[in-house]
Scaffold this active site. Sequence first.
Site, PDB file in Angstrom:
ATOM      1  N   ASP A 105      42.795  32.352 -15.133  1.00 22.40           N
ATOM      2  CA  ASP A 105      41.760  31.693 -15.920  1.00 22.40           C
ATOM      3  C   ASP A 105      40.404  32.173 -15.400  1.00 22.40           C
ATOM      4  O   ASP A 105      40.322  32.745 -14.310  1.00 22.40           O
ATOM      5  CB  ASP A 105      41.871  30.167 -15.787  1.00 22.40           C
ATOM      6  N   ASN A 122      47.686  34.055 -23.607  1.00 25.91           N
ATOM      7  CA  ASN A 122      47.196  32.872 -24.295  1.00 25.91           C
ATOM      8  C   ASN A 122      45.678  32.831 -24.446  1.00 25.91           C
ATOM      9  O   ASN A 122      45.156  32.044 -25.226  1.00 25.91           O
ATOM     10  CB  ASN A 122      47.675  31.627 -23.531  1.00 25.91           C
ATOM     11  N   TYR A 168      37.263  34.141 -35.472  1.00 25.93           N
ATOM     12  CA  TYR A 168      38.529  33.682 -34.892  1.00 25.93           C
ATOM     13  C   TYR A 168      39.718  34.136 -35.734  1.00 25.93           C
ATOM     14  O   TYR A 168      40.716  34.643 -35.214  1.00 25.93           O
ATOM     15  CB  TYR A 168      38.498  32.157 -34.794  1.00 25.93           C
ATOM     16  N   LYS A 210      42.717  36.632 -34.605  1.00 28.10           N
ATOM     17  CA  LYS A 210      44.117  36.202 -34.581  1.00 28.10           C
ATOM     18  C   LYS A 210      44.974  37.016 -35.551  1.00 28.10           C
ATOM     19  O   LYS A 210      46.159  37.252 -35.276  1.00 28.10           O
ATOM     20  CB  LYS A 210      44.211  34.707 -34.894  1.00 28.10           C
ATOM     21  N   ILE A 254      46.382  21.296 -32.926  1.00 28.38           N
ATOM     22  CA  ILE A 254      46.968  20.794 -31.681  1.00 28.38           C
ATOM     23  C   ILE A 254      45.976  19.857 -31.004  1.00 28.38           C
ATOM     24  O   ILE A 254      44.772  20.129 -30.963  1.00 28.38           O
ATOM     25  CB  ILE A 254      47.332  21.966 -30.744  1.00 28.38           C
ATOM     26  N   THR A 261      44.259  19.110 -28.386  1.00 27.01           N
ATOM     27  CA  THR A 261      43.699  19.580 -27.124  1.00 27.01           C
ATOM     28  C   THR A 261      42.238  19.145 -27.052  1.00 27.01           C
ATOM     29  O   THR A 261      41.734  18.451 -27.933  1.00 27.01           O
ATOM     30  CB  THR A 261      43.799  21.110 -27.009  1.00 27.01           C
TER      31      THR A 261
END
Length: 250
Positions: free
Chosen positions: A38, A91, A157, A161, A190, A192
């Site tokens: 990270d 990821n 984005y 993707k 999701i 998050t």
Amino acid sequence: MSAVLENKVALVTAGGAGIGAAIALRLAADGASVVVSDVNDTAGQSIVDQIVAAGGQAAFKHANVADEAEVNALIDFAVATFGGLHLAANNAGIGAMPHRIDQVTDAEWDRTIAVTLRGTYLCMKAEAAHFLANGGGNIVNTASIAGLKATPNLSPYSAAKHGVVALTRGTALEYATDNIRVNAVAPGAIDTAALAGLPEADKAIYTAQVPMKRLGQASEIASAVSWLLSDQSSFVTGVVLPVDGGTLNA
């Protein structure tokens, strides 16, 4: 702890929070030794500490996936720390604030493409080279349903993707006879931090768009990633698996 990934070494990029953290925790619970990467050292080390406290094996390595030298260093770190690398969950990815394309800044576009698409490319390039030299391996990329359908107001984005989807499908065929499998998960909405900070009314809009009428959990993405990385999916390659509560088909 499960043994489905026992004796495997896994790399998880952007593993310090959200979906990446859930993936790292799940792979460790399934028996893998995990390299957590990270740009947030504190967050990444926290996930490592949780894995170790639960009886697993993990180590943290800082890396910006848009930097080729730092990506290559991840492979070297995995080998030096755990003796090899067999699995990779790519990821890392970022987006930009929702805008129509005439309002997107060049800086937003460049940063999104650099991390989400170039970063995935650099990781796959390094991982594939290592796997070729060491008898094979398994890659799972984090795509998005935004990479499988039209997504207004998220042009950087969505374009990135879509690129991740193309990389996944193309490289799966390139390495199909080399004992290297390449797949992706495509999360929908999701629950998050990105959604948690929204007003309840906005979250309700996202929830209403999901046929199952709820947001997904990061752990549900992690379950799909673990399956794709395991031998349980040994005849699966080139798949982009939606994990979206049915949204893509709605």
